[in-house]
Design an enzyme around this catalytic site. Sequence first.
Site, short mmCIF file in Angstrom:
data_model
loop_
_atom_site.label_atom_id
_atom_site.label_comp_id
_atom_site.label_asym_id
_atom_site.label_seq_id
_atom_site.Cartn_x
_atom_site.Cartn_y
_atom_site.Cartn_z
CD GLU A 174 -3.17 -0.99 2.03
OE1 GLU A 174 -4.32 -1.31 1.65
OE2 GLU A 174 -2.93 -0.59 3.18
CD GLU A 280 -4.19 -5.50 1.84
OE1 GLU A 280 -5.00 -4.81 2.52
OE2 GLU A 280 -2.96 -5.41 1.97
#
Length: 347
Positions: A174, A280
Site C-alpha cells: 500500500e 486485498e
Amino acid sequence: MKKVLCALFAIPVILCSCSSKKEGNPTPGPTYTPPHVATTFAKGADISWVTQMESSGVKFYDKSGNQIELFALMKSLGMNSIRLRAWVNPTDGWCNTADVVAKALRAKAAGMKILIDFHYSDSWADPGKQPKPAAWAALDFPTLVTTLHDYTVSVMNTLKTNGVTPDWVQVGNEVSDGMLWEDGRASTHMANFAALVEAGYQAVKSVSSTTKVIVHLPNGFDNSLYEYLFDGLKNNGAHWDIIGMSLYPSTTNYTTLDTQCLANINDMVSRYGTPAMVVEVGMNASDPTDSRAFLTDLITKINGVSNGNGLGVFYWEPEAYNWQSYTLGAFDNTGKPTIALDAFGVN
C-alpha cells in the site's frame, strides 16, 4: 350439540394440518451460483496470521463444524492462491523469513499459487506509516537501496532453496506515498521511491524471471492516486508487471466502488499496458450476505476485464475470528467460514 362439537373438533385438525405442511415443506430460497472465472484467475486469501493463531490455540472448522487445517479449508472453498506478508525482523518473529517459508511450504503442499508481500519493515507498513526496519534506519540512501535489493534476493533464494518459487511478489505494501520513509516518501522524494521499487524488481527477477512483480496501492477506486503514483514511477525509470489494489467498501457503497475500481483498472491497462489484481478486500464479518454480494460483483467485474487483464481477487485474513479485534474477516465466531466466501467457489 353434536354438530357444534364436530365443528369444534374439526378446527384443531385443520390447524395442525396447515402447521405441519408449513414446517415440513418450507419454500426453498434461490440457489447461489459463484461467478464463473477464467482458469488462470487468482481466487485467494492472505492468511498470514495462521501460524500465530494456531500457536495461540485457535482452530478452524468447515461449514459442518469439522476441524480442518486452514490451507486445506481455503482450497476446499475454491481458492487457488495464498498471499503472505514478509517482515524484515519482527520482534515476535511472526512473518519473518522462516515463518514465511513455513507457510509457503504449506501453500505449495495444498497446490496453491503463492504471492509474497514485502512490507520492507519490521511490522505493518500501510498508507499511514512506512517505517524502515530498525537495522536499516541509519543507512545512507545508496546503501538503503542495496540493502533492500540484497534482502529481497535473500528471501527469494531461501524460498527457492526450499522448493518454492512465488508466482507473484509485491515490492512494498500500500505504497500510496512511497515506502521506507522519509527517504522513499513519494510526495517528497519520488525519484528515491522509484529507485527502491526498481531495486526490488531487479532483485526478484535475478532469482526468478517468471515471478511477476506487483506495486500495490490502497483505494482501488481512486484513479487520480494511481495515475499520480504510476506516472511518477514510470517517469523515474521504475518497472513493474502488475498493479495491485486494495478495496474495503461498506455494505452501502460497494457497487459504486466496484464500478470505480473497474474503471480505474481499465485506465491502468490503457495507460501503462499493465494488468491489475485486487490483492486485498474485506467487509464486516457480521454482514456475510452483503459481503458475498460484494465479492460476487467484484470478482465478476475483474474477471471481465478485456484480454484477461484482470488477474484475480484476494480476501485479506478471512480466517481472523475473535482475533486482535479484527472485524473484516469472513468466519463466524465459532471458527467456520461464512457464506461470504461462497463467492470464491467453483461452479
